[in-house]
Design a protein around this motif. Structure first.
Motif, PDB file in Angstrom:
ATOM      1  N   TYR A   1       0.858  -1.178   0.000  1.00 13.11           N
ATOM      2  CA  TYR A   1       0.000   0.000   0.000  1.00 13.11           C
ATOM      3  C   TYR A   1       0.900   1.235   0.000  1.00 13.11           C
ATOM      4  CZ  TYR A   1       0.648   0.926   5.058  1.00 13.11           C
ATOM      5  OH  TYR A   1       1.168   1.223   6.293  1.00 13.11           O
TER       6      TYR A   1
ATOM      7  N   THR B   1       1.724   5.065   1.045  1.00 16.78           N
ATOM      8  CA  THR B   1       1.467   6.178   1.960  1.00 16.78           C
ATOM      9  C   THR B   1       1.689   7.491   1.223  1.00 16.78           C
ATOM     10  OG1 THR B   1       2.051   4.964   3.950  1.00 16.78           O
ATOM     11  CG2 THR B   1       2.223   7.349   4.054  1.00 16.78           C
TER      12      THR B   1
ATOM     13  N   LYS C   1      -2.711   5.068   2.051  1.00 18.03           N
ATOM     14  CA  LYS C   1      -2.804   5.612   3.400  1.00 18.03           C
ATOM     15  C   LYS C   1      -2.630   7.120   3.338  1.00 18.03           C
ATOM     16  CE  LYS C   1       0.429   4.953   6.544  1.00 18.03           C
ATOM     17  NZ  LYS C   1       1.336   4.132   7.364  1.00 18.03           N
TER      18      LYS C   1
ATOM     19  N   ALA D   1      -6.514   3.757   4.338  1.00 21.70           N
ATOM     20  CA  ALA D   1      -6.129   3.833   5.748  1.00 21.70           C
ATOM     21  C   ALA D   1      -5.742   5.269   6.077  1.00 21.70           C
ATOM     22  CB  ALA D   1      -4.965   2.888   6.033  1.00 21.70           C
TER      23      ALA D   1
ATOM     24  N   ASP E   1      -3.318   7.826   8.962  1.00 17.09           N
ATOM     25  CA  ASP E   1      -2.217   7.851   9.925  1.00 17.09           C
ATOM     26  C   ASP E   1      -2.188   9.205  10.617  1.00 17.09           C
ATOM     27  OD1 ASP E   1       0.126   7.637  11.345  1.00 17.09           O
ATOM     28  OD2 ASP E   1       1.422   7.295   9.616  1.00 17.09           O
TER      29      ASP E   1
ATOM     30  N   TRP F   1      -9.968   1.566   6.366  1.00 22.84           N
ATOM     31  CA  TRP F   1      -9.286   0.271   6.508  1.00 22.84           C
ATOM     32  C   TRP F   1      -8.666   0.129   7.889  1.00 22.84           C
ATOM     33  CZ3 TRP F   1      -4.222  -0.752   3.333  1.00 22.84           C
ATOM     34  CH2 TRP F   1      -3.772  -2.059   3.557  1.00 22.84           C
TER      35      TRP F   1
ATOM     36  N   GLU G   1      -4.060   4.422  12.024  1.00 24.59           N
ATOM     37  CA  GLU G   1      -2.697   4.180  12.500  1.00 24.59           C
ATOM     38  C   GLU G   1      -2.251   5.220  13.529  1.00 24.59           C
ATOM     39  OE1 GLU G   1       1.831   4.143  10.656  1.00 24.59           O
ATOM     40  OE2 GLU G   1       0.153   3.478   9.416  1.00 24.59           O
TER      41      GLU G   1
ATOM     42  N   GLU H   1       4.207  -1.528   3.667  1.00 26.14           N
ATOM     43  CA  GLU H   1       4.089  -0.096   3.350  1.00 26.14           C
ATOM     44  C   GLU H   1       5.157   0.329   2.351  1.00 26.14           C
ATOM     45  OE1 GLU H   1       3.732   4.244   5.590  1.00 26.14           O
ATOM     46  OE2 GLU H   1       4.459   2.508   6.719  1.00 26.14           O
TER      47      GLU H   1
END
Length: 373
Positions: free
Chosen positions: A137, A139, A168, A197, A199, A222, A225, A325
């Motif tokens: 995935y 970021t 993310k 996702a 963070d 998802w 974080e 990641e």
């Protein structure tokens, strides 16, 4: 026998103005800076490791050169577990976390690189793995004065066009309402089949994280974080219990002992760790196997140079991790440190089948990216 250990502080000046919530709030800056450890054996093998160095490269380098190196010279480089314990016990009074463990991380990864080269096998096979590709995935979604909502949408759409099925996004620097709008805009452009996702980089209080988590649930996020400070494990456990959105973390934790407490307290739903600061490949394997025993998925974290990315990739392959990641921000310490290119295949990182880490350090790279101060 270990003949010599050399260290290099590397900095990349070309990183753009993108920031996470910690940086924007003035709590932490993340310069693109790493310490590379180069280990040479008496029979001519050379291995490389990478250590965390977010603004602390001087301290990491001194720790390796002045404390760890004298412990390791003339030792058998194949006794990796013994050498890890020797370094850890020698730094107990001032280590166990932080800079000392970051130094051990680089040394340990370098030793595994040597072991693979001597055995003529890639590290993931030495660790018992068979997986040749790991789904990645990306970021992104960092904050930037130059990135409006339309550019954010374009950025995330680009990742999906490249074949990545997970992304993310950074949150926590703007109001919750603004961050929710950013996430809604991204969902519109990437569609329902892509996992999103978020963070927060530890910036929320418990109450803020709980409120934001409930909003994220409605968006089908998802995972959430590092919602709060890593030290607040009981509060993180409350979040994991009360929220439907899975809590992921904490890459800012160190060694199997800290991760045992994280898992024992059920402070996360997804375990994240990184070879460059948790204790190297040896320690990450222990954490990953402990996660298996306790029923947690492990998804490796990544944020710095190419050596740590590939180290994480070997461990992910060995542990059969579901994801890893990856970043695609401009970063020469990832993209230009090796002679070979890091291989991406339809949203997956390809695990190299060459000996050791499987990558060759490019000639002149240590001088080219040497930190100026």
């Amino acid at each position: 026998m270990i003949k010599d250990i050399r260290t290099y502080k590397l900095c990349y000046e070309g990183i753009n103005d993108e920031r996470d919530a910690l940086a924007i709030k003035g709590l932490a800056e993340h310069p693109m800076e790493i310490v590379v450890t180069e280990i040479e054996t008496s029979d001519g093998y050379v291995g490389y490791g990478e250590s965390l160095a977010y603004g602390c490269s001087d301290a990491v380098q001194v720790t390796i050169e002045k404390i760890l190196k004298p412990l390791l010279l003339k030792e058998d480089e194949e006794l990796i577990e013994y050498l890890w314990d020797k370094m850890y016990k020698a730094t107990l009074r001032f280590g166990r976390r932080g800079i000392a463990i970051a130094g051990i991380s680089g040394v340990d990864t370098g030793l595994w690189d040597i072991m693979g080269k001597k055995a003529k096998k890639p590290i993931y096979k030495l660790l018992g793995g068979s997986k040749r590709k790991v789904r990645a995935y990306i970021t992104g979604g960092y904050y930037s004065e130059k990135k409006d909502l339309e550019k954010l949408r374009d950025e995330e759409a680009y990742y999906v066009k490249m074949g990545f099925k997970g992304i993310k996004v950074k949150i926590g620097a703007k109001s919750m309402e603004e961050d929710i709008e950013r996430l809604k805009a991204i969902r519109e452009v990437v569609g329902e089949d892509v996992k999103i996702a978020v963070d927060a980089n530890n910036v929320y209080t418990f109450e803020e994280a709980l409120e934001m988590g409930r909003r994220l649930e409605k968006l089908g996020i998802w995972f959430f974080e590092e919602p709060i400070q890593t030290d607040y494990l009981d509060l993180s456990a409350r979040l994991a219990e009360e929220l439907e959105v899975p809590i992921a973390g904490y890459e800012t934790a160190y060694t199997r002992w800290e991760f045992y407490e994280i898992m024992r307290k059920r402070a996360v739903d997804i375990v994240q760790t990184d070879v460059m600061w948790t204790g190297g490949i040896s320690e990450m394997m222990k954490i990953g196997n402990m996660a298996k025993v306790m029923g947690y998925p492990l998804i490796p974290h990544y944020s710095a140079g190419g050596i740590s990315l590939i180290g994480n990739l070997h461990v992910a392959a060995a542990l059969n991790s579901p994801w890893i990641e990856m970043h695609l921000r401009k970063n020469d310490l990832r993209d230009k440190i090796f002679k070979e290119s890091i291989e991406i295949d339809n949203g997956h990182l390809v695990v190299p089948d060459r000996p050791g880490l499987g990558y060759t350090i490019r000639d002149g790279v240590f001088e080219e990216y040497k930190c100026k101060s």
